[in-house]
Scaffold this motif. Structure first.
Motif, PDB file in Angstrom:
ATOM      1  N   SER A  76     -19.921  -7.865  60.953  1.00  0.00           N
ATOM      2  CA  SER A  76     -20.927  -8.422  61.847  1.00  0.00           C
ATOM      3  C   SER A  76     -21.923  -9.278  61.081  1.00  0.00           C
ATOM      4  O   SER A  76     -22.301 -10.365  61.529  1.00  0.00           O
ATOM      5  CB  SER A  76     -21.685  -7.304  62.571  1.00  0.00           C
ATOM      6  N   VAL A  77     -22.354  -8.758  59.940  1.00  0.00           N
ATOM      7  CA  VAL A  77     -23.347  -9.500  59.140  1.00  0.00           C
ATOM      8  C   VAL A  77     -22.755 -10.818  58.651  1.00  0.00           C
ATOM      9  O   VAL A  77     -23.359 -11.881  58.778  1.00  0.00           O
ATOM     10  CB  VAL A  77     -23.838  -8.637  57.954  1.00  0.00           C
ATOM     11  N   GLN A  78     -21.534 -10.744  58.098  1.00  0.00           N
ATOM     12  CA  GLN A  78     -20.885 -11.962  57.594  1.00  0.00           C
ATOM     13  C   GLN A  78     -20.680 -12.984  58.701  1.00  0.00           C
ATOM     14  O   GLN A  78     -21.042 -14.160  58.572  1.00  0.00           O
ATOM     15  CB  GLN A  78     -19.507 -11.618  57.017  1.00  0.00           C
ATOM     16  N   ALA A  79     -20.088 -12.504  59.812  1.00  0.00           N
ATOM     17  CA  ALA A  79     -19.809 -13.420  60.916  1.00  0.00           C
ATOM     18  C   ALA A  79     -21.108 -14.011  61.435  1.00  0.00           C
ATOM     19  O   ALA A  79     -21.199 -15.216  61.706  1.00  0.00           O
ATOM     20  CB  ALA A  79     -19.074 -12.686  62.041  1.00  0.00           C
TER      21      ALA A  79
ATOM     22  N   THR B  21      -7.938  -5.349  64.230  1.00  0.00           N
ATOM     23  CA  THR B  21      -8.383  -3.986  63.989  1.00  0.00           C
ATOM     24  C   THR B  21      -9.182  -3.888  62.691  1.00  0.00           C
ATOM     25  O   THR B  21     -10.148  -3.161  62.605  1.00  0.00           O
ATOM     26  CB  THR B  21      -7.172  -3.041  63.908  1.00  0.00           C
ATOM     27  N   ARG B  22      -8.799  -4.653  61.700  1.00  0.00           N
ATOM     28  CA  ARG B  22      -9.480  -4.599  60.405  1.00  0.00           C
ATOM     29  C   ARG B  22     -10.818  -5.327  60.430  1.00  0.00           C
ATOM     30  O   ARG B  22     -11.741  -4.949  59.746  1.00  0.00           O
ATOM     31  CB  ARG B  22      -8.616  -5.280  59.322  1.00  0.00           C
ATOM     32  N   SER B  23     -10.845  -6.426  61.221  1.00  0.00           N
ATOM     33  CA  SER B  23     -12.016  -7.281  61.148  1.00  0.00           C
ATOM     34  C   SER B  23     -12.909  -7.141  62.373  1.00  0.00           C
ATOM     35  O   SER B  23     -13.538  -8.085  62.789  1.00  0.00           O
ATOM     36  CB  SER B  23     -11.577  -8.745  60.999  1.00  0.00           C
ATOM     37  N   GLY B  24     -12.983  -5.913  62.920  1.00  0.00           N
ATOM     38  CA  GLY B  24     -13.817  -5.713  64.094  1.00  0.00           C
ATOM     39  C   GLY B  24     -15.305  -5.776  63.763  1.00  0.00           C
ATOM     40  O   GLY B  24     -15.715  -5.368  62.675  1.00  0.00           O
ATOM     41  N   THR B  25     -16.085  -6.300  64.691  1.00  0.00           N
ATOM     42  CA  THR B  25     -17.530  -6.334  64.484  1.00  0.00           C
ATOM     43  C   THR B  25     -18.134  -5.015  64.938  1.00  0.00           C
ATOM     44  O   THR B  25     -17.447  -4.186  65.556  1.00  0.00           O
ATOM     45  CB  THR B  25     -18.184  -7.458  65.295  1.00  0.00           C
TER      46      THR B  25
END
Lengths: 276, 393
Positions: free
Chosen positions: A75-78, A221-225
């Motif tokens: 979430s922070v990165q995105a 699944t891996r990159s969920g926020t």
């Protein structure tokens, strides 16, 4: 002034009724959000209100879980990357729209602002279709681009509003004094529209930070926020960790809004000083 | 007035460039804003483009500055065509309307801006900014922000910023428009002093005739994208080439008339209201329609026994007190309205409703052929026109 008085004229009773209604609206909208705060500090194993006892166990669980912290990190990165992208593109677009005339300008404005108007679910489905072909589903890149599109309208709107108060002659002056167009932007235009850019950035970040719909569709699944992880969590494990995460999300959003308001006041003060 | 501090880099004045506009034209859509304008401004000359709004004067200035691309034609500064150069490569100083000082920068940083954009070393920047701030007598205010300055001070900072990089040409857009009257007069003097001392070539745009008359070496009166009349302030006022100029610059009584006959050194004309008067001979062809212009201050009240080429009885309709003069609105027996301007008479002078005898010389009547009115400056010459401007019209 006269308008205010006209508004007052129905009398004290009407004012009281109005205040009462406003208070009720606030209670119904805000209290449910605030309820999660005490729950997050509960020592109970369930989501229940009023909470029993006091404990930081749910925050502890949140921080100990790789799933949760991983989602927080995504979430922070995105949020940050999407905000940067939206700011660069949005500022450039606002400048082009404010300083040039071309046929179909209104159409372009509408198109650029559309992510704010189109239901997010529609945007999410459309993006999913395109991303599937481009193999961007589940990638951080895809998420950043989608969230940037979500934040772009906010940046365009706030920067355009600020630009309207910046005299084009200041840019002409900079050019006449030997500044290249880029340096004129960097040394004159940008410092003057900075409050608008920062306001737009905060709103864009919040748009990304809050989004669950797009994340549901295109993050894997891996990159969920974080909001996506919460959504999934609500279906399986109903424990107060959710409340702790919610409290965290609300706190961040609230902090950003406070910053925004402080900036607005500061810029109002500065422009007020310039008028004087 | 203290002497102007000379540039530390060169003891000599800046030496302004010769500027030449060659058939400069700008069309917006189908509308012609500037119509094949040609003009030459000498080195160290102060030239003003004066005209009503929409006359093309601002567009001309923007084309010289590089912010508007001409449809065709060329701009030469110091002999070089700069028409296709971007604004930041032109080396032209501009004082903008409302000054366009950078509000987020101090006075010092505003003035240093053009030097920093040219990547001058810090020591040189400090030296030049010091020179420029001394030039405008604001040496102590470098740390202030523009909004902390008065209008007059802002104006001077804008001037310093436009001069600090030693441009070959200075453009000014309504430079004194935002100042109150007293300040404007002071600034006019200061501006003129600086321009002379530094040998600057200046092109100024304004709609304020007083500003134009007091500052300029020459004035170009513009209308409909063309120069109606180019000349010294005295030329323009005393011998306007077109009725437009006569009416735009100062006041004048504008009358339509028909030429009746030649009468020796005079020509007799009759206005549409039936007022006959004699004008300078040879000013118009017989039986042609003409337009007349008479300056109000060239019409006099006559003492008994006094005479002029033209004498008429009139009733005073109204008086307007102007401080140093009084404007009288008169009506002649034939019904012609005339304006007369006279110094305040010590004894109070005539009042409303009084019948007076007024008169004016034949030479005071400017005669223009009707056909070219408000169209161009070519055509019928006005009374004697020495030193008609270089390349104008």
């Amino acid at each position: 002034m006269s308008l205010d008085r006209a508004w007052d004229s129905p009398g004290r009773a009407a004012t009281l009724v109005l205040s009462g209604v406003a208070a009720l609206v606030v209670v119904f909208l805000i209290v449910p959000v605030l309820v999660v705060v005490p729950i997050s500090f509960s020592s109970s194993q369930y989501l229940e209100f009023p909470p029993r006892g006091f404990s930081l166990q749910w925050y502890e669980r949140f921080l100990d879980s790789v799933e949760w912290t991983g989602a927080l990190w995504v979430s922070v990165q995105a949020g940050i990357l999407a905000t940067l992208l939206a700011c660069v593109l949005g500022t450039a677009a606002a400048l082009a729209l404010a300083r040039s005339r071309f046929p179909g300008k209104a159409l372009v404005v509408g198109f650029l602002v559309s992510p704010m108007i189109v239901p997010v679910i529609v945007l999410a489905i459309a993006l999913y279709g395109i991303y599937a072909k481009l193999k961007l589903v589940g990638s951080l890149t895809g998420l950043v681009i989608a969230h940037a599109a979500l934040g772009l309208p906010y940046v365009i709107v706030t920067v355009s509003a600020t630009l309207q108060r910046v005299d084009e002659r200041l840019e002409h002056a900079a050019l006449s004094l030997g500044a290249t167009p880029w340096r004129a932007f960097r040394h004159v235009t940008f410092p003057l529209i900075r409050p608008g850019v920062i306001a737009g950035a905060l709103l864009a970040f919040i748009a990304s930070w809050d989004d669950v719909v797009i994340a549901l569709f295109i993050s894997g699944t891996r990159s969920g926020t974080l909001p996506k992880r919460m959504w999934e969590g609500l279906r399986s494990e109903i424990d107060p960790t959710i409340a702790a995460v919610s409290t965290l999300l609300v706190a961040v959003s609230l902090a950003l809004l406070v910053v925004l308001e402080l900036l607005r006041r500061r810029s109002a003060r500065l422009t007020g000083a310039q008028d004087g | 007035m203290s002497p102007v501090p000379t540039s530390p880099s060169a003891a000599a004045p800046l030496r302004g460039a010769v500027v030449r506009l060659d058939r400069l034209r700008k069309e917006f859509g189908g509308a012609v804003a500037v119509d094949d304008l040609s003009l030459e401004v000498g080195s160290g000359e102060f030239l003003t483009l004066l005209g009503p709004s929409g006359s093309g004067k601002s567009t001309t200035l923007l084309m010289i500055a590089g912010f508007v691309v001409p449809t065709r034609g060329e701009v030469y500064v110091g002999g070089n065509a700069i028409t296709r150069k971007p604004p930041h490569e032109r080396d032209i100083g501009i004082v903008f309307q409302n000054y366009a000082l950078f509000p987020h920068l101090t006075v010092y940083d505003n003035v240093a801006f053009p030097l920093r954009m040219r990547k001058q070393p810090a020591a040189r920047v400090a030296e030049r900014v010091g020179w420029a701030l001394d030039l405008i007598r604001l040496g102590g205010l470098g740390g202030r922000y523009p909004h902390q300055l008065s209008g007059g001070q802002q104006q001077r900072v804008a001037l310093a910023r436009a001069l600090v990089f030693e441009p070959s040409l200075l453009l000014m857009d309504e430079p004194l428009g935002a100042l109150d009257r007293r300040l404007r007069e002071t600034m006019q003097g200061e501006l003129k002093r600086l321009q002379r001392a530094l040998g600057l070539t200046v092109i100024c745009v304004t709609h304020d005739q007083e500003e134009a008359l007091t500052l300029s070496d020459r004035i170009a009166i513009m209308n409909h994208g063309r120069i109606e009349h180019l000349g010294t302030p005295e030329d323009l006022y005393e011998r306007p080439q077109t009725p437009f100029v006569a009416e735009f610059l100062g006041e004048s009584n504008a009358l339509a008339a028909k030429v009746l006959r030649d009468d020796g050194p005079r020509t007799i004309v009759r206005t549409t209201q039936g007022l006959e008067m004699s004008v300078r001979a040879g000013a118009a062809k017989s039986a042609s329609e003409v337009r007349l212009a008479i300056r109000p201050e060239r019409i006099d009240f006559l003492e008994p026994g006094e005479s002029r080429d033209n004498v008429v009885d009139a009733v005073i309709d109204e008086t307007v007190y102007l401080g140093d003069a009084v404007r009288y609105l008169l009506r002649t027996a034939s019904g012609e309205g005339l304006t007369l301007k006279a110094r305040c008479p010590a004894g109070g002078g005539p009042g409303i409703g009084d019948t007076v005898r007024v008169g004016w010389a034949a030479d005071a009547v400017m005669v223009y052929a009707n056909t070219h009115a408000f169209v161009s400056s070519s055509g019928l010459p006005p009374p004697a026109q020495p030193g008609e401007g270089r390349g104008g019209g």
